[in-house]
Design a protein around this motif. Structure first.
Motif, PDB file in Angstrom:
ATOM      1  N   LYS A 211       0.828  -1.209   0.000  1.00 58.93           N
ATOM      2  CA  LYS A 211       0.000   0.000   0.000  1.00 58.93           C
ATOM      3  C   LYS A 211       0.864   1.261   0.000  1.00 58.93           C
ATOM      4  CE  LYS A 211      -2.650   0.850   3.566  1.00 58.93           C
ATOM      5  NZ  LYS A 211      -3.727   0.811   4.566  1.00 58.93           N
ATOM      6  N   ARG A 212       1.996   1.230   0.741  1.00 57.69           N
ATOM      7  CA  ARG A 212       2.897   2.388   0.762  1.00 57.69           C
ATOM      8  C   ARG A 212       3.502   2.659  -0.616  1.00 57.69           C
ATOM      9  NH1 ARG A 212       4.162   0.299   5.959  1.00 57.69           N
ATOM     10  NH2 ARG A 212       5.875  -0.954   5.163  1.00 57.69           N
ATOM     11  N   ARG A 213       3.548   1.617  -1.462  1.00 62.29           N
ATOM     12  CA  ARG A 213       4.089   1.769  -2.825  1.00 62.29           C
ATOM     13  C   ARG A 213       2.985   1.957  -3.864  1.00 62.29           C
ATOM     14  NH1 ARG A 213       6.884  -3.399  -3.701  1.00 62.29           N
ATOM     15  NH2 ARG A 213       5.497  -4.093  -2.084  1.00 62.29           N
ATOM     16  N   GLY A 214       1.751   2.161  -3.400  1.00 65.01           N
ATOM     17  CA  GLY A 214       0.642   2.407  -4.308  1.00 65.01           C
ATOM     18  C   GLY A 214       0.028   1.155  -4.898  1.00 65.01           C
ATOM     19  N   ILE A 215       0.347   0.004  -4.332  1.00 63.87           N
ATOM     20  CA  ILE A 215      -0.177  -1.278  -4.817  1.00 63.87           C
ATOM     21  C   ILE A 215      -1.228  -1.774  -3.827  1.00 63.87           C
ATOM     22  CG2 ILE A 215       0.404  -3.679  -5.358  1.00 63.87           C
ATOM     23  CD1 ILE A 215       3.310  -2.627  -5.870  1.00 63.87           C
ATOM     24  N   MET A 216      -2.365  -2.175  -4.319  1.00 67.66           N
ATOM     25  CA  MET A 216      -3.424  -2.709  -3.459  1.00 67.66           C
ATOM     26  C   MET A 216      -3.397  -4.235  -3.563  1.00 67.66           C
ATOM     27  SD  MET A 216      -4.650  -0.132  -2.091  1.00 67.66           S
ATOM     28  CE  MET A 216      -3.841   1.416  -2.381  1.00 67.66           C
ATOM     29  N   ARG A 217      -2.855  -4.872  -2.526  1.00 62.43           N
ATOM     30  CA  ARG A 217      -2.734  -6.332  -2.503  1.00 62.43           C
ATOM     31  C   ARG A 217      -3.255  -6.842  -1.174  1.00 62.43           C
ATOM     32  NH1 ARG A 217       2.930  -8.242  -3.898  1.00 62.43           N
ATOM     33  NH2 ARG A 217       2.169  -7.836  -5.979  1.00 62.43           N
ATOM     34  N   LYS A 218      -3.950  -7.956  -1.227  1.00 62.90           N
ATOM     35  CA  LYS A 218      -4.516  -8.588  -0.038  1.00 62.90           C
ATOM     36  C   LYS A 218      -3.401  -8.986   0.924  1.00 62.90           C
ATOM     37  CE  LYS A 218      -5.611 -13.054  -0.399  1.00 62.90           C
ATOM     38  NZ  LYS A 218      -4.966 -13.860   0.615  1.00 62.90           N
ATOM     39  N   GLY A 219      -3.596  -8.696   2.200  1.00 61.43           N
ATOM     40  CA  GLY A 219      -2.655  -9.124   3.224  1.00 61.43           C
ATOM     41  C   GLY A 219      -2.925 -10.555   3.635  1.00 61.43           C
ATOM     42  N   ASP A 220      -1.861 -11.306   3.885  1.00 58.29           N
ATOM     43  CA  ASP A 220      -1.984 -12.720   4.249  1.00 58.29           C
ATOM     44  C   ASP A 220      -1.494 -13.015   5.663  1.00 58.29           C
ATOM     45  OD1 ASP A 220      -2.723 -13.652   1.522  1.00 58.29           O
ATOM     46  OD2 ASP A 220      -0.686 -13.007   1.033  1.00 58.29           O
ATOM     47  N   VAL A 221      -0.634 -12.137   6.194  1.00 56.86           N
ATOM     48  CA  VAL A 221       0.071 -12.425   7.441  1.00 56.86           C
ATOM     49  C   VAL A 221      -0.014 -11.215   8.368  1.00 56.86           C
ATOM     50  CG1 VAL A 221       2.339 -12.974   8.418  1.00 56.86           C
ATOM     51  CG2 VAL A 221       1.733 -13.847   6.164  1.00 56.86           C
ATOM     52  N   VAL A 222      -0.237 -11.471   9.650  1.00 57.69           N
ATOM     53  CA  VAL A 222      -0.101 -10.412  10.646  1.00 57.69           C
ATOM     54  C   VAL A 222       1.345 -10.486  11.127  1.00 57.69           C
ATOM     55  CG1 VAL A 222      -0.834  -9.519  12.868  1.00 57.69           C
ATOM     56  CG2 VAL A 222      -2.513 -10.514  11.315  1.00 57.69           C
ATOM     57  N   ASP A 223       2.071  -9.402  10.906  1.00 60.92           N
ATOM     58  CA  ASP A 223       3.505  -9.350  11.148  1.00 60.92           C
ATOM     59  C   ASP A 223       3.817  -8.494  12.363  1.00 60.92           C
ATOM     60  OD1 ASP A 223       6.403  -9.482  10.263  1.00 60.92           O
ATOM     61  OD2 ASP A 223       6.059  -7.318  10.132  1.00 60.92           O
ATOM     62  N   HIS A 224       4.794  -8.929  13.169  1.00 62.79           N
ATOM     63  CA  HIS A 224       5.329  -8.079  14.234  1.00 62.79           C
ATOM     64  C   HIS A 224       6.343  -7.147  13.585  1.00 62.79           C
ATOM     65  CE1 HIS A 224       3.767 -11.333  16.776  1.00 62.79           C
ATOM     66  NE2 HIS A 224       3.578 -10.358  17.650  1.00 62.79           N
ATOM     67  N   ILE A 225       6.111  -5.854  13.644  1.00 58.71           N
ATOM     68  CA  ILE A 225       6.998  -4.865  13.036  1.00 58.71           C
ATOM     69  C   ILE A 225       8.404  -5.021  13.617  1.00 58.71           C
ATOM     70  CG2 ILE A 225       7.443  -2.402  12.740  1.00 58.71           C
ATOM     71  CD1 ILE A 225       4.290  -2.088  12.930  1.00 58.71           C
ATOM     72  N   ILE A 226       8.506  -5.002  14.933  1.00 58.96           N
ATOM     73  CA  ILE A 226       9.759  -5.333  15.603  1.00 58.96           C
ATOM     74  C   ILE A 226       9.644  -6.804  15.964  1.00 58.96           C
ATOM     75  CG2 ILE A 226      11.230  -4.939  17.615  1.00 58.96           C
ATOM     76  CD1 ILE A 226      10.081  -2.062  17.658  1.00 58.96           C
ATOM     77  N   GLU A 227      10.499  -7.620  15.376  1.00 59.41           N
ATOM     78  CA  GLU A 227      10.388  -9.059  15.570  1.00 59.41           C
ATOM     79  C   GLU A 227      10.529  -9.436  17.033  1.00 59.41           C
ATOM     80  OE1 GLU A 227      12.866 -11.356  13.033  1.00 59.41           O
ATOM     81  OE2 GLU A 227      12.001 -10.520  11.221  1.00 59.41           O
ATOM     82  N   LEU A 228       9.831 -10.486  17.422  1.00 60.88           N
ATOM     83  CA  LEU A 228       9.859 -10.928  18.808  1.00 60.88           C
ATOM     84  C   LEU A 228      11.252 -11.376  19.222  1.00 60.88           C
ATOM     85  CD1 LEU A 228       6.475 -12.836  19.071  1.00 60.88           C
ATOM     86  CD2 LEU A 228       6.995 -10.445  19.587  1.00 60.88           C
ATOM     87  N   ARG A 229      12.042 -11.854  18.282  1.00 61.09           N
ATOM     88  CA  ARG A 229      13.428 -12.229  18.592  1.00 61.09           C
ATOM     89  C   ARG A 229      14.241 -11.023  19.042  1.00 61.09           C
ATOM     90  NH1 ARG A 229      15.292 -16.284  13.760  1.00 61.09           N
ATOM     91  NH2 ARG A 229      13.548 -17.708  13.982  1.00 61.09           N
ATOM     92  N   ASP A 230      13.844  -9.854  18.560  1.00 63.80           N
ATOM     93  CA  ASP A 230      14.569  -8.632  18.890  1.00 63.80           C
ATOM     94  C   ASP A 230      14.018  -7.936  20.127  1.00 63.80           C
ATOM     95  OD1 ASP A 230      16.279  -8.986  16.690  1.00 63.80           O
ATOM     96  OD2 ASP A 230      14.857  -7.981  15.350  1.00 63.80           O
ATOM     97  N   ASP A 231      12.731  -8.112  20.405  1.00 62.66           N
ATOM     98  CA  ASP A 231      12.130  -7.495  21.593  1.00 62.66           C
ATOM     99  C   ASP A 231      10.843  -8.244  21.948  1.00 62.66           C
ATOM    100  OD1 ASP A 231      11.119  -5.945  23.637  1.00 62.66           O
ATOM    101  OD2 ASP A 231      11.300  -4.047  22.553  1.00 62.66           O
ATOM    102  N   PHE A 232      10.984  -9.276  22.760  1.00 63.03           N
ATOM    103  CA  PHE A 232       9.852 -10.133  23.110  1.00 63.03           C
ATOM    104  C   PHE A 232       8.775  -9.379  23.886  1.00 63.03           C
ATOM    105  CE2 PHE A 232       7.641 -13.609  25.316  1.00 63.03           C
ATOM    106  CZ  PHE A 232       7.331 -14.387  24.210  1.00 63.03           C
TER     107      PHE A 232
END
Length: 67
Positions: free
Chosen positions: A9-30
């Motif tokens: 979406k930030r690049r102007g493309i409308m594509r269905k989301g498939d995954v809920v992502d942790h922006i800061i990965e849990l490995r980096d900050d649980f």
């Protein structure tokens, strides 16, 4: 959560989301595990790219600690 991939979406493309992502990965900050502000919807492609970049960053930090 939004039904569209945030990265596309930030690049102007409308594509269905498939995954809920942790922006800061849990490995980096649980402690961000339950933080709703640390979640975003991504498509599989963007999620895989982000994961690859984050993994490379972790490996770089790890190798820098050795020196």
């Amino acid at each position: 959560m939004h039904p569209l991939c945030e990265s596309c979406k930030r690049r102007g493309i409308m594509r269905k989301g498939d995954v809920v992502d942790h922006i800061i990965e849990l490995r980096d900050d649980f402690s961000k595990k339950l933080d709703k502000n640390n979640l975003q919807t991504l498509c599989y492609s963007c999620h895989n790219k982000k994961t690859k970049i984050e993994k490379a960053k972790r490996e770089k930090r790890k190798s820098q600690k050795l020196f």
